[in-house]
Design a protein around this motif. Sequence first.
Motif, PDB file in Angstrom:
ATOM      1  N   LEU A   4     -28.170  11.879 -13.270  1.00  0.00           N
ATOM      2  CA  LEU A   4     -28.199  12.833 -12.165  1.00  0.00           C
ATOM      3  C   LEU A   4     -29.419  12.611 -11.278  1.00  0.00           C
ATOM      4  CD1 LEU A   4     -26.941  15.236 -10.744  1.00  0.00           C
ATOM      5  CD2 LEU A   4     -28.159  16.722 -12.333  1.00  0.00           C
ATOM      6  N   GLU A   5     -30.573  12.415 -11.883  1.00  0.00           N
ATOM      7  CA  GLU A   5     -31.793  12.166 -11.119  1.00  0.00           C
ATOM      8  C   GLU A   5     -31.702  10.850 -10.344  1.00  0.00           C
ATOM      9  OE1 GLU A   5     -34.382  14.244 -10.622  1.00  0.00           O
ATOM     10  OE2 GLU A   5     -33.185  15.695 -11.737  1.00  0.00           O
ATOM     11  N   LYS A   8     -29.335  11.444  -7.339  1.00  0.00           N
ATOM     12  CA  LYS A   8     -29.996  12.184  -6.251  1.00  0.00           C
ATOM     13  C   LYS A   8     -30.970  11.274  -5.509  1.00  0.00           C
ATOM     14  CE  LYS A   8     -31.600  15.626  -8.606  1.00  0.00           C
ATOM     15  NZ  LYS A   8     -32.187  16.882  -9.081  1.00  0.00           N
ATOM     16  N   LEU A  19     -32.386  16.087   0.335  1.00  0.00           N
ATOM     17  CA  LEU A  19     -32.027  17.144  -0.598  1.00  0.00           C
ATOM     18  C   LEU A  19     -32.541  18.477  -0.077  1.00  0.00           C
ATOM     19  CD1 LEU A  19     -30.856  18.107  -3.299  1.00  0.00           C
ATOM     20  CD2 LEU A  19     -33.055  17.535  -4.339  1.00  0.00           C
ATOM     21  N   ASN A  21     -33.805  22.076  -0.397  1.00  0.00           N
ATOM     22  CA  ASN A  21     -34.475  22.936  -1.373  1.00  0.00           C
ATOM     23  C   ASN A  21     -33.799  24.303  -1.313  1.00  0.00           C
ATOM     24  OD1 ASN A  21     -36.160  24.643  -2.777  1.00  0.00           O
ATOM     25  ND2 ASN A  21     -38.037  23.843  -1.884  1.00  0.00           N
ATOM     26  N   SER A  45     -26.936  19.245  -0.990  1.00  0.00           N
ATOM     27  CA  SER A  45     -27.451  20.232  -1.937  1.00  0.00           C
ATOM     28  C   SER A  45     -27.079  19.810  -3.359  1.00  0.00           C
ATOM     29  CB  SER A  45     -26.850  21.608  -1.642  1.00  0.00           C
ATOM     30  OG  SER A  45     -25.462  21.598  -1.946  1.00  0.00           O
ATOM     31  N   ILE A  46     -27.654  20.483  -4.320  1.00  0.00           N
ATOM     32  CA  ILE A  46     -27.297  20.251  -5.711  1.00  0.00           C
ATOM     33  C   ILE A  46     -25.809  20.575  -5.903  1.00  0.00           C
ATOM     34  CG2 ILE A  46     -27.670  21.014  -8.099  1.00  0.00           C
ATOM     35  CD1 ILE A  46     -29.876  19.210  -6.961  1.00  0.00           C
ATOM     36  N   VAL A  49     -23.744  17.605  -5.008  1.00  0.00           N
ATOM     37  CA  VAL A  49     -23.795  16.598  -6.075  1.00  0.00           C
ATOM     38  C   VAL A  49     -22.864  17.008  -7.211  1.00  0.00           C
ATOM     39  CG1 VAL A  49     -25.252  15.533  -7.842  1.00  0.00           C
ATOM     40  CG2 VAL A  49     -26.114  15.801  -5.507  1.00  0.00           C
ATOM     41  N   GLU A  50     -22.909  18.274  -7.599  1.00  0.00           N
ATOM     42  CA  GLU A  50     -22.042  18.754  -8.672  1.00  0.00           C
ATOM     43  C   GLU A  50     -20.574  18.610  -8.295  1.00  0.00           C
ATOM     44  OE1 GLU A  50     -23.556  22.709  -9.115  1.00  0.00           O
ATOM     45  OE2 GLU A  50     -25.173  22.059 -10.467  1.00  0.00           O
TER      46      GLU A  50
END
Length: 92
Positions: A4-5, A8, A19, A21, A45-46, A49-50
Amino acid sequence: MNDLEIFKKYLEQELKLELINPDSNNVCFAFNNYELRDDFKISFSIGDVEKYLENIKKYPALAENKNDFILRENSTILFPKSTESFWKIVQF
């Protein structure tokens, strides 16, 4: 560093997306408008990614065109070669 890291970081460094915040009070149209055409988006955004990871796993046919994706060494994630490929999977 986990997948995941790495993913990103790839989006930030290779696709030049920023990204967001979640604690930011950014009101910029380019950051916060979901109606903005994908080719004008400059951030992710996160949640994006999800959604990408969920959709690519659930619907592998979305990544049929192997020219649009990269399977990096020591990773189980298909990396998009372009922002267009990324957003296509996110918005499916």
